[in-house]
Design an enzyme around this catalytic site. Structure first.
Site, PDB file in Angstrom:
ATOM      1  N   LYS A  76      -0.125  -2.199   5.336  1.00 22.65           N
ATOM      2  CA  LYS A  76      -1.259  -1.739   6.114  1.00 22.65           C
ATOM      3  C   LYS A  76      -2.488  -2.588   5.811  1.00 22.65           C
ATOM      4  O   LYS A  76      -2.718  -2.982   4.660  1.00 22.65           O
ATOM      5  CB  LYS A  76      -1.535  -0.265   5.801  1.00 22.65           C
ATOM      6  CG  LYS A  76      -2.601   0.392   6.669  1.00 22.65           C
ATOM      7  CD  LYS A  76      -2.685   1.880   6.337  1.00 22.65           C
ATOM      8  CE  LYS A  76      -3.768   2.584   7.144  1.00 22.65           C
ATOM      9  NZ  LYS A  76      -3.836   4.026   6.846  1.00 22.65           N
ATOM     10  N   SER A 151      -4.360   6.990  10.715  1.00 15.82           N
ATOM     11  CA  SER A 151      -4.827   5.622  10.760  1.00 15.82           C
ATOM     12  C   SER A 151      -3.721   4.585  10.554  1.00 15.82           C
ATOM     13  O   SER A 151      -3.957   3.383  10.743  1.00 15.82           O
ATOM     14  CB  SER A 151      -5.918   5.417   9.703  1.00 15.82           C
ATOM     15  OG  SER A 151      -5.404   5.570   8.397  1.00 15.82           O
ATOM     16  N   SER A 175      -3.138  10.436   7.822  1.00 13.75           N
ATOM     17  CA  SER A 175      -2.932   9.088   8.352  1.00 13.75           C
ATOM     18  C   SER A 175      -1.523   8.534   8.219  1.00 13.75           C
ATOM     19  O   SER A 175      -1.216   7.483   8.779  1.00 13.75           O
ATOM     20  CB  SER A 175      -3.919   8.114   7.700  1.00 13.75           C
ATOM     21  OG  SER A 175      -5.230   8.399   8.122  1.00 13.75           O
TER      22      SER A 175
END
Length: 498
Positions: A76, A151, A175
């Site tokens: 990420k 996210s 997330s």
């Protein structure tokens, strides 16, 4: 069968087995993943930084005996460091380029994973849809007009699109679980202290943030947790050690569990019929597995609880912006998006005393929650209140956009001290997902399960929250649900390999 088809069909555990047996080479897998990443990139826009050449180089020398040798992977673009790789945090602030690896990155590499890219995130992980001024809109492989959540939406899009079978993700308010619920994946939010965030940070958002992954299968999530969990000397928390391996838990019959179901919205906001249908589907699957189900209420988890959570995050964002100013050597106010700027300014005017008192209220409520739900092996509840939203659906419009613009331009963040206005903006920010912050506050593990597909063909997952430190029960239960439902065979229809 083409290598691309093999990559698309198999989970990480299956791909690693093929590598160990010599039936496929790591270079072939990595090349296929890179080719698929580029082919799907215009459709889903899920890559922040391609790492293709480094991945090809690593694949040539990988030890094929490693547990996940040669398996393509994505990191990420937020909250984790890999030496020499720019981290943007979904922002137009100049990228941070680390000269070290995070402990988690070291463990990923030691497992044999091959990072081929970093995945997109909304700015600083603040939205539960992955849309940013820096990188644009990340889209859902099941229907590219819809969001992949946030996210960790870029991670989920890459896995759901068959580019990689598993991807690093993080969760500070849903997330991991929200993107998993939007894209038909397994998303385990681990217990606080299960995996380290060091040395990039010792904790994030006052301990609300944890790292793990989104995955195609329960066994992948379990195996990766075996390979990455454990304390680090720089970590302030340590979760209870597991009784055995997480992989063993994922193949073990869970026995007869005592489960609870929580249906209400902590915010008192509407819940779609599809979400309640998904929850009913999960209950039916659990009953088929032989478990008992009891409906419960959590009246102390309400708007005040979520408001304390939101103020805590705002304070953390304000602190993060101060750190960015020191790193970059200038103001970053013009680099960040309006909503981030407004949240940061609000975080600056919430006093330290208010934040401390709010944290103590959150901890007190968490103690009550953990105590009162201890008789249950897991509590089923929604993740998202509506099916995956259309891209752009969370953007402020009309009067909402006007209010946000006025608050920003006139520097009137202090008006958010007024409870009605704060509550109005909180509802606008969280009307898509009301529940996941509960476990970020309490530190409990929770796993998103892809139990349902809507009439429109979009995934809609729910979550099972467990006792602190007890990922094993959740993984055992989740694997049984996976087997009964057959969801692992489902694949997003985007660019299906021949």
């Amino acid at each position: 069968m083409s290598v691309e088809r093999v990559l698309w069909e198999h989970d990480a555990t299956g791909l690693a087995s093929l590598v160990r047996k010599g039936e496929i080479a790591p270079q072939e897998l990595v090349d296929a993943a890179i080719a698929r990443a580029e082919a799907t990139r215009p459709d889903i826009n899920a890559i922040a930084e391609p790492l293709y050449e480094a991945a090809r180089t690593r694949a040539k020398t990988i030890d094929r005996k490693l547990p996940l040798a040669g398996v393509p992977f994505a990191l990420k673009d937020l909250g984790i460091a890999m030496k020499g790789v720019p981290t943007h945090g979904g922002s137009r602030i100049p990228a941070f380029v680390a000269d070290f690896d995070s402990v988690m990155t070291e463990r990923h590499l030691a497992a044999g994973l091959v990072p081929i890219a970093t995945s997109t995130s909304p700015e600083h992980g603040l939205r539960l849809m992955t849309e940013s001024a820096a990188f644009g809109i990340t889209r859902n492989p099941w229907n590219t007009a819809h969001t992949s959540g946030g996210s960790s939406g870029g991670a989920a899009a890459l896995v759901a699109a068959g580019v990689v079978p598993v991807a690093h993700a993080s969760d500070g308010g849903g997330s991991i679980r929200v993107p998993a619920a939007c894209t038909g994946l397994v998303g385990l939010k681990t217990s606080r202290g299960r995996v380290p965030l060091s040395p990039l940070v010792t904790e994030s958002w006052y301990g609300l943030v944890v790292d793990h992954a989104v995955a195609r299968s329960v066994r992948d999530s379990a195996l990766l947790l075996d390979l990455t969990h454990g304390p680090d000397p720089l970590s302030p928390y340590a979760a209870r050690p597991p009784r055995g391996t997480f992989a063993a838990a994922a193949v073990r019959d869970p026995g007869k569990l005592k489960l609870a179901v929580y249906r209400k919205s902590p915010l008192g906001l509407p819940i779609s019929a599809e979400t309640l249908t998904a929850l009913d589907t999960a209950v039916a699957l659990a009953r088929e597995g032989g478990h008992t189900i009891e409906e419960i209420d959590l009246p102390y988890i309400g708007r005040d609880f979520i408001a304390d959570f939101a103020r805590t995050v705002a304070a953390a964002v304000a602190g993060a912006m101060r750190i960015e100013v020191l790193r970059v050597g200038r103001s970053v106010s013009g680099d960040v998006e309006r909503a981030t700027r407004l949240m940061s300014r609000f975080g600056e005017i919430v006093s330290a005393g208010e934040i401390y008192a709010g944290l103590q209220r959150l901890h007190a409520t968490s103690r009550r929650l953990i105590t009162e739900t201890a008789p249950y092996d897991a509590v089923l509840m929604p993740v998202i209140a509506h099916p995956p939203l259309a891209c752009g659906a969370m953007d402020p419009k009309g009067a909402d956009a006007f209010i946000e613009d006025v608050l920003d331009r006139l520097r009137l963040a202090r008006l958010l001290k007024f409870k009605p206005l704060f509550g109005q903006l909180m509802d606008k920010s969280l009307w898509f997902t009301h529940w996941p912050a509960i476990q970020n506050v309490s530190g409990q593990p929770s796993i998103a399960l892809p139990v349902h597909v809507t009439d429109a063909g979009l995934p809609l997952g729910i979550q099972a929250a467990g006792r602190p430190g007890d990922e094993e029960t959740l993984l055992s239960f989740a694997a049984q649900m996976e087997k009964i439902s057959g969801w692992q065979a489902r694949r997003a229809p985007l660019r299906m390999p021949a």
